[in-house]
Scaffold this motif. Structure first.
Motif, PDB file in Angstrom:
ATOM      1  N   VAL A   1      -2.778  14.718   7.184  1.00  0.00           N
ATOM      2  CA  VAL A   1      -2.958  15.910   6.622  1.00  0.00           C
ATOM      3  C   VAL A   1      -4.764  16.321   6.378  1.00  0.00           C
ATOM      4  O   VAL A   1      -4.208  17.470   7.014  1.00  0.00           O
ATOM      5  CB  VAL A   1      -1.871  16.314   5.209  1.00  0.00           C
ATOM      6  N   ASP A   2      -4.677  15.347   6.361  1.00  0.00           N
ATOM      7  CA  ASP A   2      -6.473  15.636   6.279  1.00  0.00           C
ATOM      8  C   ASP A   2      -7.058  15.789   7.521  1.00  0.00           C
ATOM      9  O   ASP A   2      -8.912  16.222   7.478  1.00  0.00           O
ATOM     10  CB  ASP A   2      -7.369  15.200   5.044  1.00  0.00           C
ATOM     11  N   GLY A   3      -6.145  14.831   8.210  1.00  0.00           N
ATOM     12  CA  GLY A   3      -7.218  14.601   9.409  1.00  0.00           C
ATOM     13  C   GLY A   3      -7.700  13.150  10.400  1.00  0.00           C
ATOM     14  O   GLY A   3      -9.082  13.147  11.178  1.00  0.00           O
TER      15      GLY A   3
ATOM     16  N   ARG B   1     -10.225   1.928   7.746  1.00  0.00           N
ATOM     17  CA  ARG B   1     -11.370   1.714   6.518  1.00  0.00           C
ATOM     18  C   ARG B   1     -11.206   2.363   5.259  1.00  0.00           C
ATOM     19  O   ARG B   1     -11.570   1.677   4.421  1.00  0.00           O
ATOM     20  CB  ARG B   1     -12.674   2.713   7.025  1.00  0.00           C
ATOM     21  N   HIS B   2     -10.705   3.769   4.951  1.00  0.00           N
ATOM     22  CA  HIS B   2     -11.181   3.786   3.836  1.00  0.00           C
ATOM     23  C   HIS B   2      -9.116   4.142   2.838  1.00  0.00           C
ATOM     24  O   HIS B   2      -9.373   3.932   1.578  1.00  0.00           O
ATOM     25  CB  HIS B   2     -10.675   5.771   3.937  1.00  0.00           C
ATOM     26  N   VAL B   3      -7.918   3.519   3.091  1.00  0.00           N
ATOM     27  CA  VAL B   3      -7.054   3.220   2.805  1.00  0.00           C
ATOM     28  C   VAL B   3      -6.705   1.911   3.074  1.00  0.00           C
ATOM     29  O   VAL B   3      -5.949   1.259   1.706  1.00  0.00           O
ATOM     30  CB  VAL B   3      -5.847   4.132   3.253  1.00  0.00           C
ATOM     31  N   THR B   4      -6.518   1.244   4.520  1.00  0.00           N
ATOM     32  CA  THR B   4      -5.584   0.141   4.299  1.00  0.00           C
ATOM     33  C   THR B   4      -7.595  -0.952   4.105  1.00  0.00           C
ATOM     34  O   THR B   4      -6.886  -1.845   3.149  1.00  0.00           O
ATOM     35  CB  THR B   4      -5.532  -0.141   5.501  1.00  0.00           C
ATOM     36  N   LEU B   5      -8.228  -1.210   4.935  1.00  0.00           N
ATOM     37  CA  LEU B   5      -9.036  -1.931   3.846  1.00  0.00           C
ATOM     38  C   LEU B   5      -9.389  -2.605   1.974  1.00  0.00           C
ATOM     39  O   LEU B   5      -9.241  -3.475   1.844  1.00  0.00           O
ATOM     40  CB  LEU B   5     -10.671  -2.116   4.185  1.00  0.00           C
ATOM     41  N   PRO B   6      -9.401  -0.773   1.848  1.00  0.00           N
ATOM     42  CA  PRO B   6      -9.353  -1.010  -0.133  1.00  0.00           C
ATOM     43  C   PRO B   6      -7.809  -1.563  -1.278  1.00  0.00           C
ATOM     44  O   PRO B   6      -8.472  -2.331  -1.643  1.00  0.00           O
ATOM     45  CB  PRO B   6      -9.974   0.694  -0.684  1.00  0.00           C
ATOM     46  N   GLY B   7      -7.106  -0.800  -0.409  1.00  0.00           N
ATOM     47  CA  GLY B   7      -5.547  -1.903  -0.650  1.00  0.00           C
ATOM     48  C   GLY B   7      -6.140  -3.103  -0.077  1.00  0.00           C
ATOM     49  O   GLY B   7      -4.757  -3.593  -1.005  1.00  0.00           O
TER      50      GLY B   7
ATOM     51  N   ILE C   1       0.871  -1.262   0.076  1.00  0.00           N
ATOM     52  CA  ILE C   1       0.165  -0.315  -0.053  1.00  0.00           C
ATOM     53  C   ILE C   1       0.790   0.774   0.183  1.00  0.00           C
ATOM     54  O   ILE C   1       1.987   1.621   0.974  1.00  0.00           O
ATOM     55  CB  ILE C   1      -0.530  -0.040   1.182  1.00  0.00           C
ATOM     56  N   ASP C   2       1.006   2.711  -0.753  1.00  0.00           N
ATOM     57  CA  ASP C   2       1.405   3.634  -1.212  1.00  0.00           C
ATOM     58  C   ASP C   2       1.272   3.911   0.030  1.00  0.00           C
ATOM     59  O   ASP C   2       0.318   4.240   0.835  1.00  0.00           O
ATOM     60  CB  ASP C   2       0.856   4.450  -2.570  1.00  0.00           C
ATOM     61  N   ARG C   3       2.473   4.714   1.169  1.00  0.00           N
ATOM     62  CA  ARG C   3       2.651   4.951   1.925  1.00  0.00           C
ATOM     63  C   ARG C   3       1.753   6.754   2.183  1.00  0.00           C
ATOM     64  O   ARG C   3       1.475   7.538   3.142  1.00  0.00           O
ATOM     65  CB  ARG C   3       3.728   5.338   2.974  1.00  0.00           C
ATOM     66  N   GLY C   4       1.938   6.927   1.041  1.00  0.00           N
ATOM     67  CA  GLY C   4       1.676   8.323   0.662  1.00  0.00           C
ATOM     68  C   GLY C   4      -0.041   8.075   1.051  1.00  0.00           C
ATOM     69  O   GLY C   4      -0.376  10.002   1.349  1.00  0.00           O
ATOM     70  N   LEU C   5      -0.493   7.737   0.776  1.00  0.00           N
ATOM     71  CA  LEU C   5      -1.758   7.842   1.193  1.00  0.00           C
ATOM     72  C   LEU C   5      -2.429   7.642   2.737  1.00  0.00           C
ATOM     73  O   LEU C   5      -2.955   8.710   2.742  1.00  0.00           O
ATOM     74  CB  LEU C   5      -2.826   6.407   0.794  1.00  0.00           C
ATOM     75  N   TYR C   6      -1.098   6.970   3.275  1.00  0.00           N
ATOM     76  CA  TYR C   6      -1.218   7.415   4.707  1.00  0.00           C
ATOM     77  C   TYR C   6      -0.923   8.868   5.832  1.00  0.00           C
ATOM     78  O   TYR C   6      -1.895   9.785   6.106  1.00  0.00           O
ATOM     79  CB  TYR C   6      -0.621   6.527   5.370  1.00  0.00           C
TER      80      TYR C   6
END
Length: 317
Positions: free
Chosen positions: A219-221, A229-235, A209-214
């Motif tokens: 940054v978006d809080g 939910r929105h980064v790990t599971l979809p990846g 998984i791209d660390r830039g997404l985390y």
């Protein structure tokens, strides 16, 4: 001055002649002898697969339509073996127990494996040791695992797990000796052994998984729960699909732990398809009916695998 048209075509034609076609390249590889080298390395494994897996599978399919009579000759009976086993109450009960066992072990091991993967993700030496220690249940022989849990499931108050239940004010449980809790006890054993394997697959998926997404989510809080939910599971969708198939097949083929812990008891509460096939074939000498049950189990596993792959491709598309 303009050059004659024939001179321009000659270099192009020469280049075409110098460039070997794909067919010529394949022919050169075959004549050079390099094409058979990979097959040479695969030959031992392929021979073992053919001899110990594919040939027995073909024999099981053949025996499923025969009345197997050792030393007397087999008789062709058509679909009579399938009709007999499908109309059996024991087979239907074993199928239901197999489904419950497979569902419990599949989702339990995936949830626990995912949680462990999130906890031990990293590159430090301490985490490497913890991951190795957590993976030990997978490499321990299943017979040792079954004997260990059989000791812990001792039904009296002196049993290890019953002593732990006594600390929180709960009475002793029969575990594998109680028809109401025996199947759940085997599910817990399967989860304990299968979760570390799922953990390692999840760790491999998390590394991709791209660390830039985390970083963007932080940054978006986004909170930890929102990042999962929105980064790990979809990846990890592809990883979940693969693990679901592997864990489901492992649950459908559960035999050793059931056989060593309960042997289908008490009162048939833990009888699964694999133990029923074993008893039909080796205890009751009904090899034709047992082969029919094995073929049905194979077809169910194949259908499940194909359905999961089709759903996965449809979601990707």
């Amino acid at each position: 001055m303009s050059r004659p048209a024939g001179r321009d075509k000659q270099p192009a034609a020469a280049a075409t002649r110098r460039t070997p076609s794909r067919r010529q390249h394949r022919r050169n590889r075959r004549t050079s002898g390099s094409w058979w080298i990979p097959w040479l390395f695969l030959a031992p494994a392929l021979i073992l697969f053919v001899y110990f897996k594919f040939i027995p599978m073909a024999q099981a399919i053949s025996m499923s339509v025969q009345d197997v009579r050792p030393y007397l000759g087999n008789l062709y009976v058509g679909a009579a073996n399938y009709t007999e086993i499908l109309s059996s109450d024991g087979f239907r009960a074993a199928t239901w127990n197999t489904i419950l066992l497979a569902v419990g072990q599949t989702f339990g091991s995936m949830i626990l494996g995912f949680a462990l993967a999130l906890l031990v993700e990293g590159q430090t030496r301490k985490l490497t040791f913890i991951r190795s220690a957590a993976f030990l249940p997978v490499v321990v022989p299943i017979a040792v695992v079954a004997e260990l849990w059989r000791i812990m499931y001792h039904p009296t108050g002196d049993g290890l797990l019953n002593q732990l239940l006594g600390l929180v004010g709960l009475g002793p449980s029969g575990f594998i000796n109680d028809p109401d809790t025996s199947l759940a006890s085997i599910v817990v054993t399967g989860i304990w052994r299968g979760a570390p394997y799922d953990m390692m697959i999840f760790l491999a998926g998390l590394a991709g998984i791209d660390r830039g997404l985390y970083e963007a989510a932080i940054v978006d809080g986004a909170s930890v729960r929102q990042r999962i939910r929105h980064v790990t599971l979809p990846g990890l969708r592809a990883v979940f699909a693969i693990l679901f198939v592997l864990a489901a097949v492992r649950g459908f083929r559960a035999f050793t732990e059931v056989f060593l812990l309960t042997n289908g008891g008490p009162n048939g509460s833990t009888e699964v398809v694999m133990t029923l096939i074993y008893k039909l074939g080796f205890e009751q000498n009904r090899l034709g009916v047992a082969s029919a049950g094995a073929v049905l189990l194979f077809v169910a596993t194949l259908v499940l695998t194909v359905c999961v792959q089709l759903l996965r491709r449809r979601r990707v598309a």
